[in-house]
Enzyme design. Structure first.
Site, PDB file in Angstrom:
ATOM      1  N   HIS A 165       0.838  -1.204   0.000  1.00 12.18           N
ATOM      2  CA  HIS A 165       0.000   0.000   0.000  1.00 12.18           C
ATOM      3  C   HIS A 165       0.875   1.257   0.000  1.00 12.18           C
ATOM      4  O   HIS A 165       0.639   2.198  -0.759  1.00 12.18           O
ATOM      5  CB  HIS A 165      -0.909   0.041   1.238  1.00 12.18           C
ATOM      6  CG  HIS A 165      -1.923  -1.049   1.284  1.00 12.18           C
ATOM      7  ND1 HIS A 165      -2.169  -1.762   2.429  1.00 12.18           N
ATOM      8  CD2 HIS A 165      -2.770  -1.545   0.349  1.00 12.18           C
ATOM      9  CE1 HIS A 165      -3.115  -2.648   2.193  1.00 12.18           C
ATOM     10  NE2 HIS A 165      -3.491  -2.542   0.936  1.00 12.18           N
ATOM     11  N   LYS A 221     -16.797  -5.941   6.826  1.00 13.71           N
ATOM     12  CA  LYS A 221     -15.488  -6.569   6.654  1.00 13.71           C
ATOM     13  C   LYS A 221     -14.835  -6.891   7.997  1.00 13.71           C
ATOM     14  O   LYS A 221     -13.753  -7.450   8.026  1.00 13.71           O
ATOM     15  CB  LYS A 221     -14.571  -5.666   5.828  1.00 13.71           C
ATOM     16  CG  LYS A 221     -14.967  -5.627   4.369  1.00 13.71           C
ATOM     17  CD  LYS A 221     -13.835  -5.083   3.551  1.00 13.71           C
ATOM     18  CE  LYS A 221     -14.143  -5.249   2.074  1.00 13.71           C
ATOM     19  NZ  LYS A 221     -12.987  -5.006   1.244  1.00 13.71           N
ATOM     20  N   ARG A 246      -2.462  -6.988  -7.992  1.00 12.12           N
ATOM     21  CA  ARG A 246      -1.361  -7.913  -7.730  1.00 12.12           C
ATOM     22  C   ARG A 246      -1.317  -9.071  -8.712  1.00 12.12           C
ATOM     23  O   ARG A 246      -0.264  -9.649  -8.954  1.00 12.12           O
ATOM     24  CB  ARG A 246      -1.481  -8.486  -6.315  1.00 12.12           C
ATOM     25  CG  ARG A 246      -1.274  -7.452  -5.241  1.00 12.12           C
ATOM     26  CD  ARG A 246      -1.605  -8.024  -3.904  1.00 12.12           C
ATOM     27  NE  ARG A 246      -3.029  -8.389  -3.929  1.00 12.12           N
ATOM     28  CZ  ARG A 246      -3.700  -8.889  -2.930  1.00 12.12           C
ATOM     29  NH1 ARG A 246      -3.099  -9.133  -1.802  1.00 12.12           N
ATOM     30  NH2 ARG A 246      -4.973  -9.166  -3.025  1.00 12.12           N
ATOM     31  N   SER A 290      -3.269  -7.615   2.952  1.00  6.36           N
ATOM     32  CA  SER A 290      -3.671  -7.311   4.334  1.00  6.36           C
ATOM     33  C   SER A 290      -4.181  -8.560   5.029  1.00  6.36           C
ATOM     34  O   SER A 290      -3.926  -8.769   6.212  1.00  6.36           O
ATOM     35  CB  SER A 290      -4.748  -6.224   4.345  1.00  6.36           C
ATOM     36  OG  SER A 290      -4.209  -4.996   3.961  1.00  6.36           O
TER      37      SER A 290
END
Length: 154
Positions: free
Chosen positions: A24, A48, A98, A134
């Site tokens: 990030h 989340k 990614r 994450s």
């Protein structure tokens, strides 16, 4: 976006950032060199199940960003990213990618945002950071660590 549009110099980088990773940080660094203003937009989405509140995550992110990055701000937001962009004059949403799975998912969001008038700029993760997520960092942080290693005997 028309040339000279003041929104063209503002970008928003949204995410849950639970936690904020080296990947990030790298993306913010690259984005801040492309835009006059970059906002790291911490998503406030209780579905989340983040480990901290949006405000806490925003404060932590600001604390780890270099003081010299004066064109980077951090904010917590509970609405649509497009609504934030409109309210704050940002014309671009930055998204990190990614792998192919990310690209497919992000493309769907980008297409929706484009129909709402906000462009998405995909930035590929650097190869050495592409495996960091994450979710993986969070999972590793919650695993108990053995106090000492013991070899297995047969």
């Amino acid at each position: 976006m028309p040339v000279g549009d003041p929104r063209s110099s503002r970008a928003v980088y949204p995410g849950t950032f639970d936690p904020f990773t080296d990947g990030h940080r790298d993306l913010v660094d690259r984005a801040r060199r492309l835009f006059d203003q970059v906002t790291v937009l911490v998503a406030v989405n209780d579905e989340k199940r983040p480990t901290k509140t949006g405000a806490e995550r925003a404060l932590e992110i600001r604390a780890v960003l270099p003081a010299g990055w004066e064109n980077v701000t951090v904010a917590a937001w509970s609405g649509l990213t497009v609504a934030y962009c409109r309210q704050h004059g940002a014309g671009v949403i930055i998204r990190g990618v990614r792998n192919a799975v990310d690209a497919e998912r992000e493309y769907q969001l980008a297409a929706m945002n484009e129909t709402l008038g906000i462009t998405t700029l995909f930035m590929p993760a650097r190869p050495e950071l592409a495996t960091i997520s994450s979710t993986v960092v969070r999972a590793a942080a919650t695993q108990p660590r053995p106090s000492r290693w013991k070899p297995m005997h047969r």
